[in-house]
Design a protein around this motif. Structure first.
Motif, PDB file in Angstrom:
ATOM      1  N   PRO A 105      -2.016  12.290   4.893  1.00  0.00           N
ATOM      2  CA  PRO A 105      -1.176  11.335   4.169  1.00  0.00           C
ATOM      3  C   PRO A 105       0.203  11.871   3.829  1.00  0.00           C
ATOM      4  O   PRO A 105       1.125  11.111   3.641  1.00  0.00           O
TER       5      PRO A 105
ATOM      6  N   LEU B   1       1.243   5.874  12.723  1.00  0.00           N
ATOM      7  CA  LEU B   1       0.509   5.488  11.523  1.00  0.00           C
ATOM      8  C   LEU B   1      -0.438   4.340  11.843  1.00  0.00           C
ATOM      9  O   LEU B   1      -0.116   3.466  12.651  1.00  0.00           O
TER      10      LEU B   1
ATOM     11  N   ASN C 145      11.125   8.919   6.672  1.00  0.00           N
ATOM     12  CA  ASN C 145       9.760   9.132   7.142  1.00  0.00           C
ATOM     13  C   ASN C 145       9.585   8.585   8.555  1.00  0.00           C
ATOM     14  O   ASN C 145      10.185   7.559   8.921  1.00  0.00           O
TER      15      ASN C 145
ATOM     16  N   THR D 124       0.835  -1.197   0.000  1.00  0.00           N
ATOM     17  CA  THR D 124       0.000   0.000   0.000  1.00  0.00           C
ATOM     18  C   THR D 124       0.874   1.253   0.000  1.00  0.00           C
ATOM     19  O   THR D 124       2.062   1.206   0.331  1.00  0.00           O
ATOM     20  N   GLU D 125       0.282   2.382  -0.354  1.00  0.00           N
ATOM     21  CA  GLU D 125       1.021   3.644  -0.384  1.00  0.00           C
ATOM     22  C   GLU D 125       1.559   3.994   0.995  1.00  0.00           C
ATOM     23  O   GLU D 125       2.678   4.515   1.139  1.00  0.00           O
ATOM     24  N   LEU D 126       0.774   3.704   2.036  1.00  0.00           N
ATOM     25  CA  LEU D 126       1.221   3.981   3.405  1.00  0.00           C
ATOM     26  C   LEU D 126       2.521   3.250   3.711  1.00  0.00           C
ATOM     27  O   LEU D 126       3.489   3.834   4.209  1.00  0.00           O
TER      28      LEU D 126
ATOM     29  N   ARG E 291       5.860   4.405   2.030  1.00  0.00           N
ATOM     30  CA  ARG E 291       6.540   5.576   2.582  1.00  0.00           C
ATOM     31  C   ARG E 291       7.502   5.211   3.704  1.00  0.00           C
ATOM     32  O   ARG E 291       8.411   5.977   4.017  1.00  0.00           O
TER      33      ARG E 291
ATOM     34  N   ARG F  61      -2.323  -3.908  -1.829  1.00  0.00           N
ATOM     35  CA  ARG F  61      -3.093  -2.708  -2.156  1.00  0.00           C
ATOM     36  C   ARG F  61      -4.436  -3.022  -2.800  1.00  0.00           C
ATOM     37  O   ARG F  61      -5.381  -2.227  -2.735  1.00  0.00           O
TER      38      ARG F  61
END
Length: 334
Positions: free
Chosen positions: A328, A228, A223, A148-150, A153, A260
């Motif tokens: 985000p 989160l 990051n 996933t995009e989370l 990062r 995802r």
């Protein structure tokens, strides 16, 4: 004197040692006859599918040298895939193909790989160089999980996974394992991945450890790793708790991945889960296991439904951690 004080301090924190884990939990709760259910990933995958538990799709399995010639048919309709040993451990022997380039393949790190290299790697898997005990093995070719995009990062190249320790069907502790450049994209703590504690109640990340040292940011992406929220956390807990009913193993580690497109998937199970999760959680496994065992004694060891087990764990193991990140783009990028 120093070591005596250290042991007392660890006991006071409810920290579980390796001998205690082996004697009081693995030997007590895990029958040796059940180990093949989790030591062989192909058997684990089939068992999960029969129980309706989501796992990465299997494209094919190659168990003999003669079968290597079928590789092209197995992967001809897939631009990306993963090759792994059925009885491997610690992430060894896993090759991730992310794309094709004309008559070649491209690994997740960007390296160009020939068909001959893939076949040579599969031959090594079959010979048992990555298997537990060095026994002959088989190569599994399966769906490549897309993170996933989370997670992208706070991870480098590879796919993070979630380790949840389960005792008699009750989630005990959880952590997120983040690949780094040093771990070569693998979510393996011993190879340099980051362990991040998770609040069992909310799925919020609590803070990271790298080489047993506390860290606040990912060394490669810069990051922040705390604050989160893992998506679909309730489903993650349900999958983990159900794996006890699936295998009959009373003390096990459940490894999940977050795709995802398909959401949480069970990746593999471990009958001998490690103890580093205590460092990531900054809390002792023994303390938490004792709470569950006292609860089971009060019930007369009657097995409770999955939802009740999860509710108990969320109530007793909730952590007052960092405030979840709501934006985000709030993480700092290099």
């Amino acid at each position: 004197m120093f070591w005596s004080k250290t042991r007392k301090a660890l006991r006071a924190r409810g920290v579980m040692g390796i001998n205690q884990r082996n004697g009081d939990y693995i030997l007590r709760y895990n029958k040796r006859s059940l180990y093949p259910l989790v030591d062989d990933k192909l058997q684990t995958k089939q068992m999960a599918l029969d129980a309706g538990i989501r796992v990465p799709e299997l494209y094919g399995a190659i168990a003999t040298e003669q079968g290597i010639s079928t590789l092209h048919r197995v992967v001809e309709t897939h631009r990306d895939f993963v090759i792994k040993p059925a009885q491997g451990a610690g992430g060894d022997g896993i090759m991730v193909i992310a794309d094709r380039f004309e008559d070649y393949f491209r690994s997740a790190s960007g390296r160009i790989v020939t068909t001959e290299e893939l076949e040579h790697h599969i031959s090594g898997i079959i010979s048992g160089i990555y298997s537990l005990g060095g026994h002959r093995d088989q190569a599994l070719i399966e769906y490549r999980v897309r993170s996933t995009e989370l997670f992208n990062r706070i991870s480098f190249e590879g796919v993070p996974d979630i380790r949840i320790i389960v005792l008699q069907g009750y989630p005990v502790a959880a952590m997120l394992r983040l690949p780094t450049r040093q771990s070569q994209g693998k979510a393996n703590l011993h190879q340099g991945a980051i362990g991040v504690g998770l609040d069992l109640s909310s799925g919020v990340t609590l803070g990271g450890t790298w080489h047993n040292q506390r860290i606040e940011r990912h060394p490669d992406t810069a990051n922040a790793v705390a604050g989160l929220t893992v998506p679909d956390w309730e489903e993650c807990l349900e999958l983990a708790a159900r794996c006890y009913d699936l295998t009959g193993l009373g003390y096990l580690g459940v490894d999940l991945v977050m795709d995802r497109e398909f959401g949480p998937m069970m990746l593999e199970l471990n009958a001998r889960p490690g103890l580093n999760i205590q460092i990531a959680m900054d809390d002792g496994l023994l303390r938490r296991c004792s709470i569950i065992e006292d609860h089971l004694d009060s019930l007369g060891n009657i097995r409770r439904p999955v939802a009740e087990r999860i509710a108990f764990s969320k109530k007793h193991f909730a952590v007052a951690g960092p405030v979840p990140v709501s934006e985000p783009d709030s993480a700092v990028t290099p």
